[in-house]
Design a protein around this motif. Structure first.
Motif, PDB file in Angstrom:
ATOM      1  N   TYR A   1      11.330  -5.491 -23.488  1.00  0.00           N
ATOM      2  CA  TYR A   1      11.393  -4.005 -23.258  1.00  0.00           C
ATOM      3  C   TYR A   1      12.576  -3.347 -24.092  1.00  0.00           C
ATOM      4  N   LYS A   2      12.037  -2.423 -24.633  1.00  0.00           N
ATOM      5  CA  LYS A   2      12.783  -1.807 -26.140  1.00  0.00           C
ATOM      6  C   LYS A   2      12.646  -0.426 -26.232  1.00  0.00           C
ATOM      7  N   ASN A   3      11.570   0.028 -25.356  1.00  0.00           N
ATOM      8  CA  ASN A   3      12.624   2.111 -25.285  1.00  0.00           C
ATOM      9  C   ASN A   3      12.224   1.787 -24.025  1.00  0.00           C
ATOM     10  N   GLU A   4      12.678   3.144 -23.383  1.00  0.00           N
ATOM     11  CA  GLU A   4      13.016   4.088 -22.162  1.00  0.00           C
ATOM     12  C   GLU A   4      11.610   3.826 -21.721  1.00  0.00           C
ATOM     13  N   LYS A   5      10.697   4.350 -21.573  1.00  0.00           N
ATOM     14  CA  LYS A   5       9.634   4.164 -20.912  1.00  0.00           C
ATOM     15  C   LYS A   5       9.808   2.477 -20.314  1.00  0.00           C
ATOM     16  N   SER A   6       9.555   1.375 -21.450  1.00  0.00           N
ATOM     17  CA  SER A   6       9.111   0.305 -20.413  1.00  0.00           C
ATOM     18  C   SER A   6      10.837   0.057 -19.414  1.00  0.00           C
ATOM     19  N   ILE A   7      11.672   0.153 -19.909  1.00  0.00           N
ATOM     20  CA  ILE A   7      13.131  -0.326 -19.623  1.00  0.00           C
ATOM     21  C   ILE A   7      12.727   0.876 -18.122  1.00  0.00           C
ATOM     22  N   LEU A   8      12.761   1.864 -18.159  1.00  0.00           N
ATOM     23  CA  LEU A   8      12.435   2.521 -16.364  1.00  0.00           C
ATOM     24  C   LEU A   8      11.571   1.349 -15.697  1.00  0.00           C
ATOM     25  N   ASN A   9       9.858   1.338 -16.500  1.00  0.00           N
ATOM     26  CA  ASN A   9       9.303   0.922 -15.600  1.00  0.00           C
ATOM     27  C   ASN A   9       9.107  -0.630 -15.009  1.00  0.00           C
ATOM     28  N   GLN A  10       9.745  -1.217 -16.075  1.00  0.00           N
ATOM     29  CA  GLN A  10      10.647  -2.648 -15.108  1.00  0.00           C
ATOM     30  C   GLN A  10      11.726  -2.782 -13.960  1.00  0.00           C
ATOM     31  N   VAL A  11      12.642  -1.423 -14.209  1.00  0.00           N
ATOM     32  CA  VAL A  11      13.490  -1.151 -13.771  1.00  0.00           C
ATOM     33  C   VAL A  11      12.830  -0.452 -11.812  1.00  0.00           C
ATOM     34  N   GLU A  12      12.449   0.361 -11.991  1.00  0.00           N
ATOM     35  CA  GLU A  12      11.145   0.945 -10.574  1.00  0.00           C
ATOM     36  C   GLU A  12      10.927  -0.252  -9.879  1.00  0.00           C
ATOM     37  N   LYS A  13       9.851  -1.392 -10.798  1.00  0.00           N
ATOM     38  CA  LYS A  13       9.190  -2.443  -9.725  1.00  0.00           C
ATOM     39  C   LYS A  13      10.385  -3.290  -9.014  1.00  0.00           C
TER      40      LYS A  13
END
Length: 274
Positions: free
Chosen positions: A34-46
Protein backbone atom coordinates in the motif's frame (compact mmCIF):
# COMPACT_ATOMS: atom_id res chain seq x y z
CA UNK A 1 -17.70 -4.75 27.96
CA UNK A 2 -17.56 -1.48 26.01
CA UNK A 3 -14.86 0.92 24.84
CA UNK A 4 -15.25 4.63 24.07
CA UNK A 5 -14.04 5.43 20.55
CA UNK A 6 -14.24 9.14 19.77
CA UNK A 7 -17.34 9.49 21.91
CA UNK A 8 -19.04 6.37 20.57
CA UNK A 9 -19.51 3.43 22.93
CA UNK A 10 -18.65 0.20 21.17
CA UNK A 11 -19.63 -3.11 22.73
CA UNK A 12 -17.20 -6.01 22.63
CA UNK A 13 -19.73 -8.55 23.86
CA UNK A 14 -19.92 -9.66 20.23
CA UNK A 15 -16.36 -10.29 18.96
CA UNK A 16 -15.06 -7.70 16.51
CA UNK A 17 -12.58 -7.79 13.64
CA UNK A 18 -9.68 -5.36 13.28
CA UNK A 19 -8.26 -5.04 9.77
CA UNK A 20 -4.52 -4.53 9.38
CA UNK A 21 -3.14 -1.74 7.19
CA UNK A 22 0.65 -1.80 7.09
CA UNK A 23 2.20 1.25 5.46
CA UNK A 24 5.73 -0.08 5.86
CA UNK A 25 8.00 -1.40 3.11
CA UNK A 26 9.08 -4.46 5.11
CA UNK A 27 6.18 -6.03 6.99
CA UNK A 28 6.30 -9.83 6.92
CA UNK A 29 3.15 -10.34 4.81
CA UNK A 30 1.99 -7.17 3.06
CA UNK A 31 5.06 -4.94 3.20
CA UNK A 32 5.13 -2.34 0.45
CA UNK A 33 1.71 -3.28 -0.93
CA UNK A 34 0.00 0.00 0.00
CA UNK A 35 2.25 2.72 -1.39
CA UNK A 36 -0.15 5.32 -2.76
CA UNK A 37 -3.46 6.94 -1.87
CA UNK A 38 -5.50 4.84 -4.27
CA UNK A 39 -4.20 1.48 -3.02
CA UNK A 40 -4.61 2.56 0.61
CA UNK A 41 -8.18 3.78 0.15
CA UNK A 42 -9.14 0.71 -1.89
CA UNK A 43 -7.88 -1.59 0.84
CA UNK A 44 -9.59 0.38 3.63
CA UNK A 45 -12.87 0.40 1.69
CA UNK A 46 -12.58 -3.34 1.10
CA UNK A 47 -11.98 -4.07 4.80
CA UNK A 48 -14.83 -1.81 5.96
CA UNK A 49 -17.23 -3.35 3.43
CA UNK A 50 -16.23 -6.81 4.59
CA UNK A 51 -17.13 -5.96 8.18
CA UNK A 52 -14.04 -4.59 9.94
CA UNK A 53 -14.96 -2.63 13.08
CA UNK A 54 -11.46 -1.10 13.29
CA UNK A 55 -8.59 -0.36 10.93
CA UNK A 56 -5.18 -0.76 12.58
CA UNK A 57 -2.51 1.36 10.87
CA UNK A 58 1.17 0.63 11.37
CA UNK A 59 4.16 2.50 9.99
CA UNK A 60 6.88 0.62 11.91
CA UNK A 61 7.40 -3.03 11.07
CA UNK A 62 7.61 -5.08 14.26
CA UNK A 63 8.41 -8.41 12.64
CA UNK A 64 11.38 -10.24 14.21
CA UNK A 65 14.63 -8.56 13.23
CA UNK A 66 12.92 -5.63 11.50
CA UNK A 67 15.04 -2.57 10.80
CA UNK A 68 14.78 0.36 13.19
CA UNK A 69 12.63 3.25 11.92
CA UNK A 70 13.24 6.69 13.38
CA UNK A 71 10.46 8.77 14.88
CA UNK A 72 10.41 11.38 12.10
CA UNK A 73 10.00 8.69 9.42
CA UNK A 74 7.20 6.96 11.32
CA UNK A 75 5.36 10.27 11.73
CA UNK A 76 5.86 11.19 8.08
CA UNK A 77 4.46 7.83 6.99
CA UNK A 78 1.44 7.58 9.26
CA UNK A 79 -0.10 10.99 9.99
CA UNK A 80 -1.05 11.82 6.38
CA UNK A 81 -2.65 8.39 6.03
CA UNK A 82 -4.79 8.90 9.13
CA UNK A 83 -6.04 12.18 7.65
CA UNK A 84 -6.55 10.61 4.20
CA UNK A 85 -8.64 7.73 5.54
CA UNK A 86 -10.80 9.88 7.80
CA UNK A 87 -11.40 12.38 4.99
CA UNK A 88 -12.77 9.57 2.82
CA UNK A 89 -14.27 7.35 5.53
CA UNK A 90 -15.14 9.72 8.38
CA UNK A 91 -17.07 7.08 10.35
CA UNK A 92 -14.16 4.63 10.44
CA UNK A 93 -12.49 3.84 13.77
CA UNK A 94 -8.72 3.96 13.41
CA UNK A 95 -6.27 2.21 15.71
CA UNK A 96 -2.63 3.28 15.65
CA UNK A 97 0.02 0.59 15.96
CA UNK A 98 2.91 2.43 17.61
CA UNK A 99 5.04 2.33 20.75
CA UNK A 100 5.97 6.03 20.51
CA UNK A 101 3.99 8.60 22.48
CA UNK A 102 4.65 11.37 19.95
CA UNK A 103 3.18 9.26 17.15
CA UNK A 104 0.22 8.31 19.33
CA UNK A 105 -0.48 11.96 20.18
CA UNK A 106 -0.19 13.20 16.59
CA UNK A 107 -2.49 10.50 15.23
CA UNK A 108 -5.16 10.95 17.90
CA UNK A 109 -5.08 14.71 17.31
CA UNK A 110 -5.74 13.95 13.63
CA UNK A 111 -8.80 11.83 14.41
CA UNK A 112 -7.60 8.32 15.26
CA UNK A 113 -9.39 6.62 18.15
CA UNK A 114 -7.25 3.83 19.67
CA UNK A 115 -3.59 3.25 20.50
CA UNK A 116 -2.16 -0.24 19.96
CA UNK A 117 1.23 -0.52 21.68
CA UNK A 118 3.37 -3.65 21.24
CA UNK A 119 5.46 -2.68 24.28
CA UNK A 120 2.71 -1.88 26.83
CA UNK A 121 4.47 1.41 27.52
CA UNK A 122 7.92 -0.06 28.15
CA UNK A 123 9.66 1.36 25.05
CA UNK A 124 8.56 4.96 25.72
CA UNK A 125 8.19 6.11 29.32
CA UNK A 126 5.79 8.87 28.20
CA UNK A 127 3.33 6.52 26.47
CA UNK A 128 1.04 5.69 29.40
CA UNK A 129 0.75 9.29 30.58
CA UNK A 130 0.11 10.42 26.98
CA UNK A 131 -2.68 7.87 26.47
CA UNK A 132 -4.20 8.88 29.81
CA UNK A 133 -4.30 12.54 28.74
CA UNK A 134 -5.80 11.62 25.36
CA UNK A 135 -8.60 9.58 26.99
CA UNK A 136 -8.52 6.85 24.35
CA UNK A 137 -8.69 3.03 24.50
CA UNK A 138 -5.29 1.39 24.86
CA UNK A 139 -4.21 -2.02 23.60
CA UNK A 140 -1.19 -3.30 25.53
CA UNK A 141 0.73 -6.28 24.21
CA UNK A 142 3.12 -8.67 25.92
CA UNK A 143 6.64 -8.58 24.54
CA UNK A 144 10.16 -8.85 25.92
CA UNK A 145 12.87 -6.61 24.53
CA UNK A 146 12.44 -4.95 21.13
CA UNK A 147 11.49 -6.26 17.67
CA UNK A 148 15.21 -6.35 16.92
CA UNK A 149 16.16 -8.66 19.83
CA UNK A 150 12.93 -10.21 21.12
CA UNK A 151 13.53 -13.66 19.63
CA UNK A 152 16.60 -14.02 21.86
CA UNK A 153 14.41 -13.56 24.95
CA UNK A 154 12.32 -16.72 25.09
CA UNK A 155 13.67 -18.27 28.31
CA UNK A 156 10.37 -18.67 30.22
CA UNK A 157 9.93 -21.03 33.15
CA UNK A 158 6.12 -20.78 32.99
CA UNK A 159 5.00 -18.67 30.04
CA UNK A 160 1.34 -18.29 31.05
CA UNK A 161 2.24 -17.30 34.61
CA UNK A 162 4.86 -14.81 33.39
CA UNK A 163 2.53 -13.24 30.82
CA UNK A 164 -0.21 -12.87 33.45
CA UNK A 165 2.29 -11.29 35.85
CA UNK A 166 3.40 -8.88 33.11
CA UNK A 167 -0.17 -7.74 32.48
CA UNK A 168 -0.89 -7.42 36.19
CA UNK A 169 2.05 -5.02 36.53
CA UNK A 170 1.30 -3.00 33.39
CA UNK A 171 -2.41 -2.71 34.22
CA UNK A 172 -1.60 -1.28 37.63
CA UNK A 173 0.70 1.30 35.99
CA UNK A 174 -1.89 2.23 33.35
CA UNK A 175 -4.83 2.48 35.74
CA UNK A 176 -2.81 4.57 38.21
CA UNK A 177 -2.58 7.23 35.49
CA UNK A 178 -6.29 7.03 34.71
CA UNK A 179 -6.40 4.88 31.57
CA UNK A 180 -9.83 3.24 31.58
CA UNK A 181 -10.47 1.25 28.39
CA UNK A 182 -7.68 -1.32 28.23
CA UNK A 183 -7.42 -4.33 25.93
CA UNK A 184 -4.74 -6.99 26.37
CA UNK A 185 -2.86 -8.79 23.59
CA UNK A 186 -0.87 -11.96 24.46
CA UNK A 187 1.64 -11.07 21.74
CA UNK A 188 1.80 -14.25 19.69
CA UNK A 189 5.12 -14.35 17.87
CA UNK A 190 6.74 -11.68 20.04
CA UNK A 191 9.56 -13.04 22.22
CA UNK A 192 8.00 -16.52 21.94
CA UNK A 193 9.10 -19.58 20.01
CA UNK A 194 6.71 -21.82 18.12
CA UNK A 195 6.02 -24.19 21.02
CA UNK A 196 5.50 -21.30 23.44
CA UNK A 197 2.98 -19.67 21.09
CA UNK A 198 0.87 -22.84 21.10
CA UNK A 199 1.26 -23.34 24.83
CA UNK A 200 -0.05 -19.81 25.38
CA UNK A 201 -2.89 -20.23 22.89
CA UNK A 202 -3.86 -23.55 24.43
CA UNK A 203 -4.29 -21.86 27.82
CA UNK A 204 -5.52 -18.46 26.66
CA UNK A 205 -8.90 -18.81 28.37
CA UNK A 206 -7.10 -18.43 31.71
CA UNK A 207 -6.30 -14.84 30.72
CA UNK A 208 -9.98 -13.97 31.12
CA UNK A 209 -9.32 -13.76 34.87
CA UNK A 210 -7.73 -10.36 34.12
CA UNK A 211 -11.24 -9.13 33.19
CA UNK A 212 -10.12 -7.05 30.23
CA UNK A 213 -10.98 -7.78 26.57
CA UNK A 214 -8.43 -9.96 24.77
CA UNK A 215 -7.13 -9.15 21.29
CA UNK A 216 -5.64 -12.05 19.34
CA UNK A 217 -3.13 -11.28 16.60
CA UNK A 218 -2.13 -14.52 14.87
CA UNK A 219 -2.97 -13.70 11.26
CA UNK A 220 -0.57 -15.45 8.84
CA UNK A 221 2.18 -15.61 11.49
CA UNK A 222 5.06 -18.07 11.48
CA UNK A 223 3.45 -20.14 14.24
CA UNK A 224 0.97 -21.13 11.52
CA UNK A 225 2.99 -21.38 8.35
CA UNK A 226 6.02 -23.06 9.95
CA UNK A 227 3.76 -25.69 11.51
CA UNK A 228 2.14 -26.30 8.11
CA UNK A 229 5.48 -26.12 6.24
CA UNK A 230 4.16 -23.41 3.97
CA UNK A 231 4.42 -19.61 3.65
CA UNK A 232 2.62 -16.53 4.98
CA UNK A 233 0.95 -16.20 1.56
CA UNK A 234 -0.55 -19.67 1.94
CA UNK A 235 -1.49 -19.42 5.62
CA UNK A 236 -5.08 -18.15 5.38
CA UNK A 237 -6.71 -21.52 6.02
CA UNK A 238 -4.52 -22.15 9.05
CA UNK A 239 -5.20 -18.63 10.29
CA UNK A 240 -8.96 -19.17 10.11
CA UNK A 241 -8.68 -22.47 11.97
CA UNK A 242 -6.82 -20.82 14.85
CA UNK A 243 -9.14 -17.79 14.82
CA UNK A 244 -11.96 -20.12 15.85
CA UNK A 245 -9.79 -21.42 18.68
CA UNK A 246 -9.06 -17.84 19.78
CA UNK A 247 -12.80 -17.03 19.85
CA UNK A 248 -13.54 -20.18 21.85
CA UNK A 249 -10.82 -19.17 24.31
CA UNK A 250 -12.42 -15.73 24.83
CA UNK A 251 -10.84 -13.36 22.30
CA UNK A 252 -13.01 -10.29 21.69
CA UNK A 253 -10.98 -8.79 18.83
CA UNK A 254 -9.30 -10.61 15.97
CA UNK A 255 -6.54 -8.53 14.35
CA UNK A 256 -6.36 -9.80 10.77
CA UNK A 257 -5.11 -9.35 7.24
CA UNK A 258 -8.20 -11.05 5.78
CA UNK A 259 -11.35 -9.42 7.09
CA UNK A 260 -14.00 -11.34 5.15
CA UNK A 261 -12.82 -14.73 6.38
CA UNK A 262 -12.47 -13.52 9.98
CA UNK A 263 -15.97 -12.02 9.97
CA UNK A 264 -17.33 -15.33 8.69
CA UNK A 265 -15.46 -17.10 11.48
CA UNK A 266 -17.08 -14.80 14.06
CA UNK A 267 -20.55 -15.47 12.57
CA UNK A 268 -20.06 -19.23 12.78
CA UNK A 269 -18.75 -18.94 16.33
CA UNK A 270 -21.80 -16.94 17.34
CA UNK A 271 -24.15 -19.46 15.72
CA UNK A 272 -22.35 -22.25 17.54
CA UNK A 273 -22.95 -20.44 20.83
CA UNK A 274 -26.45 -19.10 20.13
Amino acid sequence: MTINCNGKLLSLEQPKVMGILNVTPDSFFDGGKYKNEKSILNQVEKMLNEGASFIDIGAYSSRPGALEVDEATELKRIVPIVSLILKNFPESILSIDTFRSSVAKACIENGAAIINDISAGLLDDKMLSTVAKLHVPYIMMHMRGTPQNMQQQTDYKDILKEVLSFFSERLVAAKALGIKDIIIDPGFGFAKNLEQNYELLNQMEVMNIIEHPILAGISRKSMIYKTLDTTADQALNGTTALHMVCLQKGAKILRVHDVKEAVECVKLYEQLNA
